[in-house]
Design a protein around this motif. Sequence first.
Motif, short mmCIF file in Angstrom:
data_model
loop_
_atom_site.label_atom_id
_atom_site.label_comp_id
_atom_site.label_asym_id
_atom_site.label_seq_id
_atom_site.Cartn_x
_atom_site.Cartn_y
_atom_site.Cartn_z
N TRP A 309 0.86 -1.20 0.00
CA TRP A 309 0.00 0.00 0.00
C TRP A 309 0.89 1.24 0.00
O TRP A 309 1.90 1.26 0.71
CB TRP A 309 -0.84 0.05 1.28
CG TRP A 309 -1.90 -0.99 1.37
CD1 TRP A 309 -1.82 -2.18 2.02
CD2 TRP A 309 -3.21 -0.92 0.81
NE1 TRP A 309 -3.01 -2.87 1.89
CE2 TRP A 309 -3.88 -2.10 1.15
CE3 TRP A 309 -3.89 0.03 0.05
CZ2 TRP A 309 -5.19 -2.37 0.76
CZ3 TRP A 309 -5.20 -0.22 -0.34
CH2 TRP A 309 -5.83 -1.42 0.01
N TYR A 324 -3.60 1.64 -4.07
CA TYR A 324 -3.34 0.21 -4.28
C TYR A 324 -2.80 -0.08 -5.68
O TYR A 324 -2.73 -1.24 -6.11
CB TYR A 324 -4.61 -0.63 -4.03
CG TYR A 324 -5.77 -0.28 -4.95
CD1 TYR A 324 -6.73 0.65 -4.54
CD2 TYR A 324 -5.91 -0.85 -6.20
CE1 TYR A 324 -7.79 0.98 -5.38
CE2 TYR A 324 -6.96 -0.53 -7.04
CZ TYR A 324 -7.90 0.39 -6.63
OH TYR A 324 -8.94 0.73 -7.46
N ASP A 328 -2.80 -3.81 -7.84
CA ASP A 328 -4.09 -4.14 -8.44
C ASP A 328 -4.49 -3.03 -9.42
O ASP A 328 -4.39 -1.84 -9.07
CB ASP A 328 -5.16 -4.25 -7.33
CG ASP A 328 -6.34 -5.11 -7.73
OD1 ASP A 328 -6.70 -5.07 -8.92
OD2 ASP A 328 -6.89 -5.80 -6.86
N ASP A 332 -11.78 1.14 -8.58
CA ASP A 332 -11.86 1.25 -7.11
C ASP A 332 -13.17 0.71 -6.53
O ASP A 332 -13.20 0.17 -5.43
CB ASP A 332 -11.57 2.68 -6.63
CG ASP A 332 -12.51 3.72 -7.18
OD1 ASP A 332 -13.19 3.46 -8.19
OD2 ASP A 332 -12.58 4.81 -6.59
N TRP A 339 -13.08 -6.80 -1.84
CA TRP A 339 -12.42 -6.96 -0.54
C TRP A 339 -13.43 -7.08 0.60
O TRP A 339 -13.17 -7.74 1.59
CB TRP A 339 -11.48 -5.78 -0.27
CG TRP A 339 -10.33 -5.70 -1.24
CD1 TRP A 339 -9.79 -6.74 -1.97
CD2 TRP A 339 -9.59 -4.53 -1.61
NE1 TRP A 339 -8.77 -6.28 -2.76
CE2 TRP A 339 -8.61 -4.94 -2.56
CE3 TRP A 339 -9.64 -3.19 -1.24
CZ2 TRP A 339 -7.71 -4.04 -3.13
CZ3 TRP A 339 -8.73 -2.30 -1.81
CH2 TRP A 339 -7.78 -2.73 -2.75
N GLN A 369 -7.47 4.33 -5.55
CA GLN A 369 -7.31 4.72 -4.15
C GLN A 369 -8.59 4.42 -3.38
O GLN A 369 -9.69 4.45 -3.94
CB GLN A 369 -7.03 6.23 -4.05
CG GLN A 369 -5.64 6.61 -4.53
CD GLN A 369 -5.51 8.10 -4.74
OE1 GLN A 369 -6.45 8.76 -5.19
NE2 GLN A 369 -4.34 8.63 -4.44
N GLN A 393 -3.04 -9.82 -3.98
CA GLN A 393 -2.08 -9.07 -4.80
C GLN A 393 -2.26 -9.55 -6.24
O GLN A 393 -2.00 -10.72 -6.54
CB GLN A 393 -0.64 -9.34 -4.30
CG GLN A 393 -0.45 -9.08 -2.81
CD GLN A 393 -0.41 -7.60 -2.45
OE1 GLN A 393 0.43 -6.87 -2.96
NE2 GLN A 393 -1.33 -7.16 -1.59
#
Length: 395
Positions: A309, A324, A328, A332, A339, A369, A393
């Motif tokens: 990060w 990120y 990735d 977003d 997640w 972000q 990841q």
Amino acid sequence: MALWKSKLPNVGTTIFTEMSAKAHEFGALNMSQGFPDFNPPRALREMVYQAMMDGHNQYAPMPGNLKLREWIATDVKRRTQHECSPISEITIGAGASSLIFAAIQTLVHSGDEVIVLAPCYDLYEPAVRLAGGGLRVVPLKQDDFHLDLDALGKALSRKTRLIIVNIPNNPTGATWTMDELDDLAALLSDSNALILSDEVYGPMHYDRKPALSILHQHELRERSIVTASFGKILHATGWKIGYLIAPMHWTQEIRKVHQYDVFSTGAPFQEGIARFLASSDGETHLEGLAGFYQEKRDRLLAGLTGSSWSFTPAEAGYFQVLDYSSFDDRDDREVTHNWCAQSKGQGIALIPLSPFYPATDAEQKKPRQVRVCFAKNDTTLDEGIERLLQVPQMK
Ligand code: PMP
Ligand code: GLN
């Protein structure tokens, strides 16, 4: 129904409501919507209870509890040296939201332009649209989310009625410097534009940065309307008690809307808050606030240092933006949903940054972000760090 046209055709449920609901649905750790997972100080809760027992259960005065307005005036004087009248220049409403909304409905006429600095809080755009105003979006600087004075200068015109600033900013955690406030004053010296300064996270500034308000800049005071919230500074977002400070003329006009909209709110909360803030417990609470939140920010960032990060530490407020892009490439919104929905309740709910960029004539932003709320107990923060370190990841 076919003839009926929505006034806000592009508005859905806010991202905060959406992500908190998703956190609940998937049993994820909720670090999305901005609220603490701890209670307001015990003395404050007791004082609100006592205010109810003492009979403060009917309408508070339309402008708000006078003792509380007097405390606000003293606090503003102490922080900024600005003298404002508790009678004619301070109004208490249902959170800062109701007063931001009332101010925009009051000040913006159809055809007026309103400038917002993006990324910005999601409430401004729909409020401007409902007032019939046009939105001009001025991007904040990419690297540090501070004011881009040239860009603001280019967007300013005779049509500009209002400039909305957020000190410190939700979502970025960036604040303003005195030089930036001075630059703004110089830029506006020949303009009739007013400023709406949303300062709900006001005192929470870190690393010894001064907790500036627009009211610190003398020349801006006459044209500025400030909103603030007890929800944030007292760990009581659910009580929805906020306030607005504006020169008398604008206060009179804004109260015309407020009195037919909210009118009066939470009498025992206002009385209890007034008692608490006048007490030594209240003083101690406010004195410790910035340090209290700085420790939380530092705990979160220490846990993520050395990971994939990347971040610039929040200067203020209770949100941290995390990037990120090194691991990735996905959008977003997609990653935050993904997640959050991790298996067996192991997910984490965060807020994507894109909803903070109004659609209107802004460059199509594709932030990689997310925003994390660090107004959490240490155990929640530690669990949050664990989960942030475990997101897939993809590169
Ligand atoms: N402005 C900003 C920047 C916010 O983050 C929020 C939400 N906390 C508000 C206004 C609304 O504050 P309140 O909950 O007092 O209505
Ligand atoms: N201001 C809060 C946040 O940024 C959310 C308030 C809301 O849900 N409308 O998370």
